[in-house]
Design an enzyme around this catalytic site. Sequence first.
Site, PDB file in Angstrom:
ATOM      1  N   HIS A 110     -76.479 -50.252  -4.510  1.00 16.85           N
ATOM      2  CA  HIS A 110     -75.363 -50.156  -5.457  1.00 16.85           C
ATOM      3  C   HIS A 110     -75.766 -50.471  -6.881  1.00 16.85           C
ATOM      4  O   HIS A 110     -74.974 -50.299  -7.797  1.00 16.85           O
ATOM      5  CB  HIS A 110     -74.229 -51.080  -5.009  1.00 16.85           C
TER       6      HIS A 110
ATOM      7  N   ASP B   6     -75.758 -50.758 -15.439  1.00 23.34           N
ATOM      8  CA  ASP B   6     -74.753 -50.872 -14.390  1.00 23.34           C
ATOM      9  C   ASP B   6     -75.027 -49.769 -13.381  1.00 23.34           C
ATOM     10  O   ASP B   6     -75.182 -48.610 -13.775  1.00 23.34           O
ATOM     11  CB  ASP B   6     -73.356 -50.678 -15.009  1.00 23.34           C
TER      12      ASP B   6
HETATM   13  C1  GDG Z   1     -71.600 -53.267  -8.108  1.00 24.15           C
HETATM   14  C2  GDG Z   1     -72.494 -52.646  -9.179  1.00 24.15           C
HETATM   15  C3  GDG Z   1     -71.298 -50.483  -8.842  1.00 24.15           C
HETATM   16  C4  GDG Z   1     -62.534 -56.268 -11.085  1.00 24.15           C
HETATM   17  N1  GDG Z   1     -61.739 -57.210 -11.570  1.00 24.15           N
HETATM   18  C5  GDG Z   1     -60.678 -57.274 -10.777  1.00 24.15           C
HETATM   19  C6  GDG Z   1     -60.817 -56.352  -9.777  1.00 24.15           C
HETATM   20  N2  GDG Z   1     -61.982 -55.743  -9.974  1.00 24.15           N
HETATM   21  C7  GDG Z   1     -62.532 -54.672  -9.164  1.00 24.15           C
HETATM   22  C8  GDG Z   1     -62.469 -53.368  -9.889  1.00 24.15           C
HETATM   23  C9  GDG Z   1     -63.629 -52.610  -9.329  1.00 24.15           C
HETATM   24  C10 GDG Z   1     -64.602 -53.691  -8.939  1.00 24.15           C
HETATM   25  O1  GDG Z   1     -63.896 -54.913  -8.922  1.00 24.15           O
HETATM   26  C11 GDG Z   1     -65.749 -53.835  -9.928  1.00 24.15           C
HETATM   27  O2  GDG Z   1     -66.666 -52.843  -9.660  1.00 24.15           O
HETATM   28  P1  GDG Z   1     -67.822 -52.422 -10.671  1.00 24.15           P
HETATM   29  O3  GDG Z   1     -68.382 -51.151 -10.200  1.00 24.15           O
HETATM   30  O4  GDG Z   1     -67.256 -52.278 -12.012  1.00 24.15           O
HETATM   31  O5  GDG Z   1     -68.865 -53.616 -10.710  1.00 24.15           O
HETATM   32  P2  GDG Z   1     -69.686 -54.623  -9.682  1.00 24.15           P
HETATM   33  O6  GDG Z   1     -68.788 -55.588  -9.019  1.00 24.15           O
HETATM   34  O7  GDG Z   1     -70.767 -55.205 -10.521  1.00 24.15           O
HETATM   35  O8  GDG Z   1     -70.313 -53.693  -8.543  1.00 24.15           O
HETATM   36  C12 GDG Z   1     -71.753 -51.514  -9.873  1.00 24.15           C
HETATM   37  C13 GDG Z   1     -70.544 -51.151  -7.711  1.00 24.15           C
HETATM   38  O9  GDG Z   1     -71.317 -52.217  -7.142  1.00 24.15           O
HETATM   39  C14 GDG Z   1     -70.231 -50.156  -6.602  1.00 24.15           C
HETATM   40  O10 GDG Z   1     -71.371 -49.545  -6.134  1.00 24.15           O
HETATM   41  O11 GDG Z   1     -70.423 -49.586  -9.484  1.00 24.15           O
HETATM   42  O12 GDG Z   1     -72.575 -50.905 -10.829  1.00 24.15           O
HETATM   43  O13 GDG Z   1     -72.883 -53.620 -10.148  1.00 24.15           O
HETATM   44  O14 GDG Z   1     -63.258 -51.900  -8.180  1.00 24.15           O
HETATM   45  O15 GDG Z   1     -61.240 -52.782  -9.660  1.00 24.15           O
HETATM   46  N3  GDG Z   1     -59.897 -56.150  -8.836  1.00 24.15           N
HETATM   47  C15 GDG Z   1     -58.782 -56.916  -8.877  1.00 24.15           C
HETATM   48  N4  GDG Z   1     -58.600 -57.869  -9.819  1.00 24.15           N
HETATM   49  C16 GDG Z   1     -59.507 -58.071 -10.775  1.00 24.15           C
HETATM   50  O16 GDG Z   1     -59.324 -58.948 -11.623  1.00 24.15           O
HETATM   51  N5  GDG Z   1     -57.839 -56.717  -7.962  1.00 24.15           N
END
Ligand code: GDG
Length: 724
Positions: free
Chosen positions: A165, A372
């Site tokens: 990821h 990212d």
């Molecule tokens: C890793 C990789 C890759 C965030 N704040 C809240 C919340 N979230 C949810 C978002 C989103 C998820 O968390 C964050 O996903 P990201 O992709 O932006 O980032 P990472 O956690 O670093 O994930 C990344 C991912 O894996 C998938 O492969 O995209 O690059 O680093 O879904 O919605 N959800 C809620 N409250 C929050 O305050 N409910």
Amino acid sequence: MQKRMWIISNRLPVHISKRQGEFIYTKSAGGLATGLSSFYKTHASQWIGWSGYLTESSADKERIAAALEKESAFPVFLSRREIENYYEGFSNKTIWPLFHYFLEQVIYDKRYWETYRRVNQRFCDRILKVAKPDEHIWIHDYHLMLLPAMLREKNPQLKIGFFLHIPFPSFEVFRTLPWRSELMQGMLGADLIGFHTHDYARHFLSAASRLLGLEHVLMRLTYEDRIVKVDSFPMGIDFAKFEQAPEKPATEREISRIQYRLGGQKLILSIDRLDYSKGILQRLEAFHLFLQQHPEYREKVTLLLLVVPSRSRVESYRQLKLKVDSIVGRINGEHATIGWTPIWYLYRSAPFHTLSAMYHLADVALITPFRDGMNLVAKEFVASKTNRRGVLILSEMAGAAAELGEALLINPFNIDEIAAALAKALEMAGEEQSRRLQEMQSKIKRYDVTRWAQDFVDGLQQVSEQNAGLRSNLMTSEDEKKIVDRFRRSKNPTLFLDYDGTLVPFARTPAQARPPQGLLDLLCRLGAQTRLVLISGRRKQDLDEWFADLPLELSAEHGAWIKRKGEDWTTIEPLTGEWKSDILPILEATVARTPGSFVEDKDYSLVWHYRKADVGLGQIRARELTNELLYMTANLNLQVMEGDKIIEIKNAGINKGRSALFFLAQAVETDFILAAGDDYTDEFLFKVLPPAATTIKVGFRMTEARYNVKSHQQVRQLLEKMSL
Ligand code: GDG
């Protein structure tokens, strides 16, 4: 029928806490958990991962396991020490910073590594207890990179997929890791290795080539006795969920509440886990610069900074938190007026309806990570824009940028560019906002999380079927016994053996592949009992030098030259090498531009070798040279062949198959034929032999041969048994 799928990740998608003696289970946030949860529900999936709850009590463990099993989840329990070294240590202080190009933050600690390996083994043991051999296993992310090979070792038939990821870094960065080869080999235990973008897949393939000498053909590697497919699968989101959310009463209420507080101001939204890879500090500096450069926006714009606590036991994350606190304080202190706070700073996780309301309302999403893997927040923002108003500012270093070209793409290290993008976004005409959003929405909708997961699972099914096919071709000890038996019973056996790669491993130069004494003895013993033809692409001088005194028949230059027992070298048909003087200068020019490569000049063929050249350069030059040679030889009776790190030009119609038939025609009828070879030139041989012949391919490529064997050692072992 679709087989049961096991999803394996560091964490289970549940959060466990204890209140007044009772365990409480809640769904956990985070990219992986959110993304996979819908797939997980609709497929017959089971999930294995760390429980996230620290306890040494077996009663607690049993209670938790029983409760989770009802949800098809199986916990792995880890101790405080294991979490410190495996999760906080190797995963988050070594791999995470390294793979996100934060070299100065990387800690190389042997204890971290050892625990990482041990915990991967714990996961392996847990899986083997519950999963059946023909089920699919889908392993997620950087915490479990050794797991595919561990599982493969215990059960070669498992269908194993691995998805990373986070980014896979360029080889120059990856190579600094002391345990790079182990991680690489660990991942290669999978049938299918998936990444978010083609760039990450490319980096992985380059590391496989440089570290382990593995070359890919159309992103397929031949590794040990299997094919490993490497591909990109850009992860999607549950589009419908985000598209429908703004109409839900809870979200509507939240939208009104925030709108009331905003009082007509524009809203810039920033959401991420607290992580140095996300570029939060620079983003704040860019906002600061924007306010300085655009005083007209004072009291007219608010930055909503939602920072979700993450890895707070890791020191660098604690430091980052202090810095964010301080910059927010400085900017608010400098610019706020009575009734206006430029940054609303929330350090917590928000419930889904609040998150959705924020996405829906925001005029601009400011997403500026330094690196990212994908960034799902960007996609969620776009999906939530049912009113088609809003602008996405996105870092070009996020995997999502490869798909979302209609966003305002920025370099996250360029604060001026981010500030300028903010101004541009706030001034963008509604029509343009709508057009850009619409295009992005149609892409995200098409390739949503379900499609992503299905694509990966289909890919896994396909490669694992091919690997099962290869396995059924594998020569077993039972097969060996039968071959030896038939050989012993035959009256006039004939053996055709290729030399390089079949009887000895490849050497860096042809001259270094001199036959060891043991092999000469073996050939001598066999040649005394049977008709044995060494059928090679080498020059006749090489074969003469090494084998002239043995009781063998020889075929050199892929059959251009043949030498029967007790006779002199002769050609099958009159051949000419006159064309060589036209082709040689082209090859020499290529040598001059490709250090490490050289030309081999044979009587009736020329070969350009590039095994010792730089891998990438060698491949480029090979392609250039082939094109040029095909053009040059179009009207000549010549053939250009691409082999294992060579390009060979020779007379058309000359090949090992033709040579073998020549030998067979010259003798009393043979009642047992065995042919062994390792490369494409041997395929000519396999093709012409009668169906009853025992044909053996060294290595695991698709072949006309009946059997595949792992290496030249297995051929030698078989011949040893035959010679007894
Ligand atoms: C890793 C990789 C890759 C965030 N704040 C809240 C919340 N979230 C949810 C978002 C989103 C998820 O968390 C964050 O996903 P990201 O992709 O932006 O980032 P990472 O956690 O670093 O994930 C990344 C991912 O894996 C998938 O492969 O995209 O690059 O680093 O879904 O919605 N959800 C809620 N409250 C929050 O305050 N409910």
